[in-house]
Design a protein around this motif. Structure first.
Motif, PDB file in Angstrom:
ATOM      1  N   ALA A 291      30.925  95.750  91.947  1.00 54.52           N
ATOM      2  CA  ALA A 291      30.024  94.629  91.717  1.00 54.52           C
ATOM      3  C   ALA A 291      28.699  94.925  92.422  1.00 54.52           C
ATOM      4  O   ALA A 291      28.663  95.689  93.390  1.00 54.52           O
ATOM      5  N   PRO A 292      27.588  94.349  91.958  1.00 53.77           N
ATOM      6  CA  PRO A 292      26.280  94.623  92.579  1.00 53.77           C
ATOM      7  C   PRO A 292      26.259  94.410  94.089  1.00 53.77           C
ATOM      8  O   PRO A 292      25.621  95.180  94.808  1.00 53.77           O
ATOM      9  N   ARG A 293      26.975  93.411  94.592  1.00 55.89           N
ATOM     10  CA  ARG A 293      26.950  93.164  96.038  1.00 55.89           C
ATOM     11  C   ARG A 293      27.723  94.236  96.819  1.00 55.89           C
ATOM     12  O   ARG A 293      27.603  94.313  98.038  1.00 55.89           O
ATOM     13  N   ASP A 294      28.517  95.040  96.121  1.00 60.73           N
ATOM     14  CA  ASP A 294      29.280  96.109  96.777  1.00 60.73           C
ATOM     15  C   ASP A 294      28.694  97.490  96.475  1.00 60.73           C
ATOM     16  O   ASP A 294      29.379  98.509  96.632  1.00 60.73           O
ATOM     17  N   LYS A 295      27.434  97.520  96.089  1.00 53.01           N
ATOM     18  CA  LYS A 295      26.808  98.802  95.741  1.00 53.01           C
ATOM     19  C   LYS A 295      26.770  99.743  96.944  1.00 53.01           C
ATOM     20  O   LYS A 295      26.990 100.950  96.807  1.00 53.01           O
ATOM     21  N   GLY A 296      26.523  99.215  98.132  1.00 60.15           N
ATOM     22  CA  GLY A 296      26.506 100.048  99.339  1.00 60.15           C
ATOM     23  C   GLY A 296      27.843 100.716  99.583  1.00 60.15           C
ATOM     24  O   GLY A 296      27.907 101.899  99.917  1.00 60.15           O
ATOM     25  N   THR A 297      28.916  99.946  99.387  1.00 63.45           N
ATOM     26  CA  THR A 297      30.259 100.501  99.542  1.00 63.45           C
ATOM     27  C   THR A 297      30.514 101.588  98.498  1.00 63.45           C
ATOM     28  O   THR A 297      31.081 102.644  98.804  1.00 63.45           O
ATOM     29  N   ALA A 298      30.074 101.346  97.263  1.00 63.04           N
ATOM     30  CA  ALA A 298      30.267 102.321  96.187  1.00 63.04           C
ATOM     31  C   ALA A 298      29.525 103.624  96.485  1.00 63.04           C
ATOM     32  O   ALA A 298      30.051 104.722  96.256  1.00 63.04           O
TER      33      ALA A 298
ATOM     34  N   TRP B 102      28.614  94.938  86.813  1.00 65.22           N
ATOM     35  CA  TRP B 102      29.116  96.117  87.511  1.00 65.22           C
ATOM     36  C   TRP B 102      28.019  97.181  87.619  1.00 65.22           C
ATOM     37  O   TRP B 102      27.204  97.340  86.722  1.00 65.22           O
ATOM     38  N   VAL B 103      28.054  97.946  88.721  1.00 64.05           N
ATOM     39  CA  VAL B 103      27.192  99.120  88.856  1.00 64.05           C
ATOM     40  C   VAL B 103      28.102 100.345  88.877  1.00 64.05           C
ATOM     41  O   VAL B 103      29.264 100.258  89.267  1.00 64.05           O
ATOM     42  N   ARG B 104      27.572 101.468  88.450  1.00 70.57           N
ATOM     43  CA  ARG B 104      28.348 102.716  88.427  1.00 70.57           C
ATOM     44  C   ARG B 104      27.585 103.786  89.194  1.00 70.57           C
ATOM     45  O   ARG B 104      26.424 104.063  88.897  1.00 70.57           O
ATOM     46  N   ILE B 105      28.258 104.366  90.182  1.00 68.34           N
ATOM     47  CA  ILE B 105      27.695 105.458  90.965  1.00 68.34           C
ATOM     48  C   ILE B 105      28.405 106.739  90.549  1.00 68.34           C
ATOM     49  O   ILE B 105      29.628 106.849  90.663  1.00 68.34           O
ATOM     50  N   THR B 106      27.645 107.696  90.057  1.00 65.20           N
ATOM     51  CA  THR B 106      28.213 108.935  89.510  1.00 65.20           C
ATOM     52  C   THR B 106      28.068 110.076  90.506  1.00 65.20           C
ATOM     53  O   THR B 106      27.025 110.230  91.143  1.00 65.20           O
ATOM     54  N   SER B 107      29.146 110.848  90.654  1.00 64.46           N
ATOM     55  CA  SER B 107      29.142 112.053  91.484  1.00 64.46           C
ATOM     56  C   SER B 107      29.793 113.177  90.674  1.00 64.46           C
ATOM     57  O   SER B 107      30.295 112.938  89.571  1.00 64.46           O
ATOM     58  N   PRO B 108      29.822 114.408  91.189  1.00 68.61           N
ATOM     59  CA  PRO B 108      30.368 115.524  90.398  1.00 68.61           C
ATOM     60  C   PRO B 108      31.811 115.334  89.943  1.00 68.61           C
ATOM     61  O   PRO B 108      32.202 115.871  88.903  1.00 68.61           O
ATOM     62  N   PHE B 109      32.632 114.588  90.711  1.00 75.71           N
ATOM     63  CA  PHE B 109      34.059 114.504  90.390  1.00 75.71           C
ATOM     64  C   PHE B 109      34.524 113.113  89.983  1.00 75.71           C
ATOM     65  O   PHE B 109      35.618 112.967  89.461  1.00 75.71           O
TER      66      PHE B 109
END
Length: 282
Positions: A14-21, A1-8
């Motif tokens: 999954a790594p292949r869905d990183k663009g979507t994240a 899994w990858v985690r994309i962090t934002s203020p909220f």
């Protein structure tokens, strides 16, 4: 899994869905404060959005059961939203961002109501309006309800949605239209007041009275009269499917009419030939 962090929020994928994240994370950063302001609700604690890479994981990761047709889910008190990866959604006109906004409304309202259940008509009506899901499909559902004289009253909506799939679909459409009606007639503040009054435990009828200044029966009559007096109920009669259906019914009638007309024409020609032969012999 990858985690994309934002203020909220954190978006997990999954790594292949990183663009979507990444796309969803930017969307949350822009839209969540707007939605919270529109409803006069706090953003609250961090939200975790999970983009499930497979249908099996979409179901297994949920903290509770859900229907097979669910496209997204929200668990307000856990701060969780589950979405399906775009490749799992098939052919749909509804963007993943729209589904995300719908679920964000559920989280905000669920937190505002605390231990009290959010009335389904209010929750779904506000969520559809805030996420831009009041579409031509909603209008078509309302039109069918008007044509069949099946519109539900506000008291019926306040008691919960029907089990019947078609009636439930109409309840969703009416909820969106009713919330839009309050906003258009009484202003955006009326929706905010309605949410706050019901969140603090006020019952349905008094909350409507406080938010709009009208009694439920009067508001119900004005709202449904507006729907019935519009030309919306006639729109199903002009749909392509109806005319194709009528065409299918009329084909045999037309065939018999043409056959009868041709038979008369042949009889006339036969009589004319007899007359021509008699005249020739004379």
């Amino acid at each position: 899994w990858v985690r994309i962090t934002s203020p909220f929020a954190d978006v997990h994928a999954a790594p292949r869905d990183k663009g979507t994240a990444l796309r969803l994370s930017r969307h949350i950063a822009a839209r969540l404060p707007e939605i919270a302001a529109n409803l006069d609700l706090p953003v609250g604690n961090r939200i975790h959005v999970v983009v499930a890479p497979t249908q099996a994981e979409f179901h297994s990761l949920q903290p509770g059961s859900l229907p097979d047709w669910a496209d997204g889910t929200a668990w307000p008190h856990r701060g969780l939203i589950f979405l399906r990866a775009p490749r799992l959604r098939g052919h749909t006109n509804e963007s993943l961002e729209t589904v995300l906004e719908h679920e964000l409304v559920h989280v905000l309202m669920g937190r505002a109501f605390g231990k009290r259940p959010v009335p389904r008509w209010l929750q779904e009506g506000v969520a559809q309006l805030q996420s831009g899901e009041y579409t031509a499909e909603t209008t078509a559902t309302l039109a069918n309800g008007i044509l069949g004289d099946n519109l539900m009253s506000l008291y019926e909506l306040s008691r919960g949605f029907p089990d019947n799939a078609l009636r439930a679909q109409l309840a969703y459409a009416q909820s969106a239209d009713f919330v839009a009606y309050i906003q258009n007639v009484h202003g955006e503040q009326a929706i905010k007041t309605l949410i706050h009054e019901m969140a603090r435990g006020e019952r349905f009828a008094p909350a409507i009275r406080i938010a709009t200044g009208e009694y439920v029966d009067d508001l119900d009559l004005a709202w449904r009269s507006r729907l019935k007096s519009s030309h919306l109920g006639l729109s199903p009669l002009f749909s392509e499917g109806v005319w194709w259906g009528l065409g299918a019914l009329l084909v045999p009638v037309a065939w018999f009419a043409v056959r009868r007309r041709n038979r008369k024409k042949l009889d006339r020609w036969s009589r004319e030939e007899v007359l021509e032969d008699a005249l020739y012999r004379t």
